[in-house]
Design an enzyme around this catalytic site. Sequence first.
Site, PDB file in Angstrom:
ATOM      1  CG  HIS A 114      -1.904   1.201   1.540  1.00 53.10           C
ATOM      2  ND1 HIS A 114      -3.189   0.979   0.594  1.00 53.10           N
ATOM      3  CD2 HIS A 114      -1.838   2.379   2.150  1.00 53.10           C
ATOM      4  CE1 HIS A 114      -3.752   2.261   0.922  1.00 53.10           C
ATOM      5  NE2 HIS A 114      -2.949   2.950   1.817  1.00 53.10           N
TER       6      HIS A 114
ATOM      7  CG  ASP B  25      -0.530   5.267   2.663  1.00 46.29           C
ATOM      8  OD1 ASP B  25      -1.706   5.673   2.472  1.00 46.29           O
ATOM      9  OD2 ASP B  25      -0.152   4.752   3.566  1.00 46.29           O
TER      10      ASP B  25
ATOM     11  CG  HIS C 139      -4.644   5.887   0.027  1.00 47.18           C
ATOM     12  ND1 HIS C 139      -4.744   5.912   1.374  1.00 47.18           N
ATOM     13  CD2 HIS C 139      -5.676   6.675  -0.546  1.00 47.18           C
ATOM     14  CE1 HIS C 139      -5.531   6.724   1.820  1.00 47.18           C
ATOM     15  NE2 HIS C 139      -6.188   7.447   0.673  1.00 47.18           N
TER      16      HIS C 139
ATOM     17  N   GLY D 128      -3.766  11.206   6.337  1.00 48.69           N
ATOM     18  CA  GLY D 128      -2.853  12.034   6.317  1.00 48.69           C
ATOM     19  C   GLY D 128      -1.716  11.605   7.296  1.00 48.69           C
TER      20      GLY D 128
ATOM     21  N   GLY E 232       0.042   7.941   9.625  1.00 48.16           N
ATOM     22  CA  GLY E 232      -0.189   6.580  10.046  1.00 48.16           C
ATOM     23  C   GLY E 232      -0.162   6.587  11.622  1.00 48.16           C
ATOM     24  N   GLY E 233      -0.611   5.393  12.329  1.00 54.26           N
ATOM     25  CA  GLY E 233      -0.586   5.283  13.827  1.00 54.26           C
ATOM     26  C   GLY E 233      -1.952   5.929  14.281  1.00 54.26           C
TER      27      GLY E 233
ATOM     28  CG  ASP F 287      -5.648   2.919   4.540  1.00 55.13           C
ATOM     29  OD1 ASP F 287      -5.106   2.833   5.435  1.00 55.13           O
ATOM     30  OD2 ASP F 287      -5.436   3.888   3.785  1.00 55.13           O
TER      31      ASP F 287
ATOM     32  N   GLY G  23      -5.753   2.305  11.184  1.00 57.41           N
ATOM     33  CA  GLY G  23      -5.719   2.059  12.599  1.00 57.41           C
ATOM     34  C   GLY G  23      -6.083   0.423  12.855  1.00 57.41           C
TER      35      GLY G  23
ATOM     36  N   GLY H 299      -0.630  -0.718   8.528  1.00 62.18           N
ATOM     37  CA  GLY H 299       0.765  -0.133   8.619  1.00 62.18           C
ATOM     38  C   GLY H 299       1.547  -0.050   9.711  1.00 62.18           C
TER      39      GLY H 299
HETATM   40  C1  DX5 Z   1      -3.577   7.387   6.399  1.00 58.72           C
HETATM   41  C2  DX5 Z   1      -2.865   6.284   5.363  1.00 58.72           C
HETATM   42  C3  DX5 Z   1      -2.915   4.752   6.011  1.00 58.72           C
HETATM   43  C4  DX5 Z   1      -2.124   4.571   7.028  1.00 58.72           C
HETATM   44  C5  DX5 Z   1      -2.217   3.034   7.595  1.00 58.72           C
HETATM   45  O1  DX5 Z   1      -3.593   8.441   5.949  1.00 58.72           O
HETATM   46  O2  DX5 Z   1      -4.048   6.447   4.471  1.00 58.72           O
HETATM   47  O3  DX5 Z   1      -2.788   3.899   4.981  1.00 58.72           O
HETATM   48  O4  DX5 Z   1      -0.581   4.897   6.943  1.00 58.72           O
HETATM   49  O5  DX5 Z   1      -1.536   3.326   8.566  1.00 58.72           O
HETATM   50  P1  DX5 Z   1      -1.682   2.755  10.105  1.00 58.72           P
HETATM   51  O6  DX5 Z   1      -2.411   0.972   9.684  1.00 58.72           O
HETATM   52  O7  DX5 Z   1      -0.813   2.661  11.099  1.00 58.72           O
HETATM   53  O8  DX5 Z   1      -3.110   3.301  10.524  1.00 58.72           O
HETATM   54 ZN    ZN Z   2      -3.728   4.662   2.993  1.00 63.08          ZN
END
Ligand code: DX5
Ligand code: ZN
Length: 207
Positions: free
Chosen positions: A29, A31, A62, A138, A140-141, A164, A166, A186
């Site tokens: 994926h 981003d 994405h 915007g 991760g985490g 997508d 969390g 992620g």
């Molecule tokens: C958020 C991203 C996600 C994110 C996923 O803007 O589109 O793809 O990085 O990461 P986790 O799993 O850490 O939420």
């Molecule tokens: Zn994403």
Amino acid sequence: MISVSFLKSKYSREETIKLIDNSNASLIHVDLMDGEYVPNKNFEIADICQLLNDTHKPLDIHLMVKNPLVYIKELVKLNPYIITIHLDGTPNIEETLDYIKKSGIKVGVAINPDESEHIIDRYIDKIDYILIMSVYPGAGGQEFMPSVLDKVEYLKDKFLIGIDGGINEETIKYLKDYPIDIIVSGSYICQSDNFNERISILETKKC
Ligand code: DX5
Ligand code: ZN
């Protein structure tokens, strides 16, 4: 299918991509953030093309950018499996969706937590995949928002469905009864020492 985002990782970007590519994940994926559609900017298109040039797994791109078509025209060179765009604020939506489709790539549209599932209604025939955002785009985490799963009822049987944001070994339980085709995860995977262990935990707990 598990699609692994490398946005937030304890390893370097290059190392993370290699680890995902060599793991049991189905997709990578990717981003991409431009600092306009979302406040953060991560990299230039040229960097992505270089970073992903030697990977083997299918790419699930994405785009969190204001003008996706400009990016898509470059990204088609990577022959991705899916390209997903956001509709809000996007100019030339139909042209953009058509461009992805005619390039032989699955057409994805992301729906933000505060957007209705009906934002896609005008484009139903042009879309293959819906990415339900379970966090605000915007970063991760962030924390998973279970209420977004209410959108699945309307979207199922019309499109491939992804989710997508969390997803970890706790929040995966929310997905149990939903027909989700692609789970994006992620930080839960990339902040760990063993990617395959985490992937298999998600696969097991989803069922
Ligand atoms: C958020 C991203 C996600 C994110 C996923 O803007 O589109 O793809 O990085 O990461 P986790 O799993 O850490 O939420
Ligand atoms: Zn994403």
